[in-house]
Each structure stands twice: as C-alpha cells, then as structure tokens.
Design a protein around this motif. Sequence first.
Motif, PDB file in Angstrom:
ATOM      1  N   THR A 194       0.850  -1.188   0.000  1.00 29.50           N
ATOM      2  CA  THR A 194       0.000   0.000   0.000  1.00 29.50           C
ATOM      3  C   THR A 194       0.885   1.236   0.000  1.00 29.50           C
ATOM      4  O   THR A 194       2.001   1.220   0.523  1.00 29.50           O
ATOM      5  CB  THR A 194      -0.934   0.036   1.227  1.00 29.50           C
ATOM      6  OG1 THR A 194      -0.148  -0.007   2.424  1.00 29.50           O
ATOM      7  CG2 THR A 194      -1.899  -1.143   1.214  1.00 29.50           C
ATOM      8  N   ARG A 202      -4.882   6.492   1.021  1.00 29.78           N
ATOM      9  CA  ARG A 202      -4.164   5.214   1.152  1.00 29.78           C
ATOM     10  C   ARG A 202      -4.611   4.310   0.008  1.00 29.78           C
ATOM     11  O   ARG A 202      -5.802   4.037  -0.141  1.00 29.78           O
ATOM     12  CB  ARG A 202      -4.461   4.564   2.507  1.00 29.78           C
ATOM     13  CG  ARG A 202      -3.703   3.259   2.757  1.00 29.78           C
ATOM     14  CD  ARG A 202      -4.113   2.656   4.099  1.00 29.78           C
ATOM     15  NE  ARG A 202      -3.471   1.385   4.341  1.00 29.78           N
ATOM     16  CZ  ARG A 202      -2.344   1.213   5.013  1.00 29.78           C
ATOM     17  NH1 ARG A 202      -1.723   2.281   5.506  1.00 29.78           N
ATOM     18  NH2 ARG A 202      -1.832   0.012   5.190  1.00 29.78           N
ATOM     19  N   GLU A 204      -4.085   0.688  -2.139  1.00 30.64           N
ATOM     20  CA  GLU A 204      -3.498  -0.641  -2.267  1.00 30.64           C
ATOM     21  C   GLU A 204      -3.048  -0.835  -3.705  1.00 30.64           C
ATOM     22  O   GLU A 204      -3.827  -0.692  -4.640  1.00 30.64           O
ATOM     23  CB  GLU A 204      -4.486  -1.735  -1.885  1.00 30.64           C
ATOM     24  CG  GLU A 204      -3.868  -3.131  -1.959  1.00 30.64           C
ATOM     25  CD  GLU A 204      -4.807  -4.233  -1.492  1.00 30.64           C
ATOM     26  OE1 GLU A 204      -5.128  -5.117  -2.319  1.00 30.64           O
ATOM     27  OE2 GLU A 204      -5.221  -4.205  -0.310  1.00 30.64           O
TER      28      GLU A 204
END
Length: 272
Positions: A194, A202, A204
Amino acid sequence: MRIARYVVGEDPVYGVVELAADGGEHPDTVRTLTGDPLAGPVKYTGERLHLDDVRLVAPVIPRSKVVAIGRNYVAHIRELGNEIPDAPVSFLKPNTSVIGPGEPIVYPNATKHVDHEGELAIVIGRICRDVPRDRVPEVIFGYTAANDVSARDLQKSDVQWGRAKGYDTFCPLGPWIVTHLSVDEASDLDITVTVEHADGLREERQHGNTGLMMRGIAELVEFVSSFCTLLPGDVILTGTPSGVGPIVAGDRVNVEISGIGVLSNPVVSQDA
C-alpha cells in the motif's frame, strides 16, 4: 523466532522479538542477544526492551551482496509488456542500497519515475555453493520483507539494471528476519503493498502470494548458488507480483507479508 536488529544507543544490536499475537508473557518486546546470530553462537544478555523504546534498522546488512530475481510472476511480466524468460533473470543490488524500516527512500534527481516492488527476501545462513534443491532448507537462515525500488526510466534507458536498482536506499529490508518458517510455509505467503500519499489517501497497489512465483524458493537458491558462492547474510530477492506503481516524495510505502510483518518507509527527495 523473529530476529531484529535495532539501536538503543550508538551501535546496532540483535534481539529476539516477542509480539502480542504470540500470546506470551512479554508482548511487543525484544530480548537482546550478544553478537551476530549470522556470524556465530549467541546468547541472551538478560536485557528486555519494549519495541516502542528501540529503533529498528535493517535486520541484516549483507556482507557481500543482494541477488535479485526479476520477472518471476507472470502477471507482473505481462503488466510491463515483457516476455516470459526461459531461465531466471538475476541482477545484483549493492549492499549500500540496503536500509531498514522507517528509513527514507531517497528519490534521485536523475530519474523521473521510481516504482515500488514488494518482495519476499531470503536470508542465507551459511557459506554455500551448488546447493541441490533438496538441501536448500539447510542454508536458509530466514525470511524478511523487501522493496526492490526501481528507477523505471533509467532501467529502460540503461538496458543494464545496476544503476536503476542500485541507488542508495533502493533496498529496504525488514522489519525483522523470521526463522521459523519452512520452505513450504514461505511458499504460501500473501504480499500486499500500500502507498500512503501526502494528502492522506491510502492506495493498495499490489496483492499477490508467493505461491504464484514461477520459480519457487528452492529453485531460486539452487540457481543462484550455481553461479556464485553465497555467504551468511547474503540476501536473495524473489521477484514481485503485479501492481507495481510510481512513488513520489511525500509518500509512504508499506510492504506487508503475512507471517512476517510490515516494512514501512517514507519517500523523500534527494534535495530534502
């Protein structure tokens, strides 16, 4: 067992980590060891510290080399438009590229495109050469998480990958070395990367499993040891799953491997 390398004073020392998830009497602590477990016998000093009170550094500084394997996951090969190789693709990263958890990845001025590549790393525990596949477990000390940071534009322009993957700080390792995993267990670990951006987002990027490697742990150690002598503390990077992507100054990259832990590093500019 989890072997960490950490600093509480001036010089790094080694210790054995006990996590809360282990259910032991001393959660999230580290017991200090004498000496280097990769160099010879060690024993406990009697000192135990809380993990919050120490600064983790790279769990190993390879005495001679980091041997990295490229193009070992089919989906990653396809995302970069490369051909599936007939044999393992190997290259070297200098030991000066190694940093530990929390240390900054420095974005060089010479590049305009730096990618993360989360990977499982094998740490060699003894001098070995021409290791047959069935004896590979005897030469592995343990496993840790790695980030094969790559200047993608330089990788393409230089043809050879030494500069693109060899800059100082381009090989984060950590947070510790896990020694209790068998080869079979290490061949079924989830890898998740991530990226935390400066604006709080954030994202991934990578999610794979070591079971998807085209060439597994035993085959890679057999292959690498067929052309060079491996020394205690040498590291073999096993390749990255699909989802590699760019990082910039202000980001934080997290490489999480199930059964091992999270390797987290901020990204800073060379001029910072």
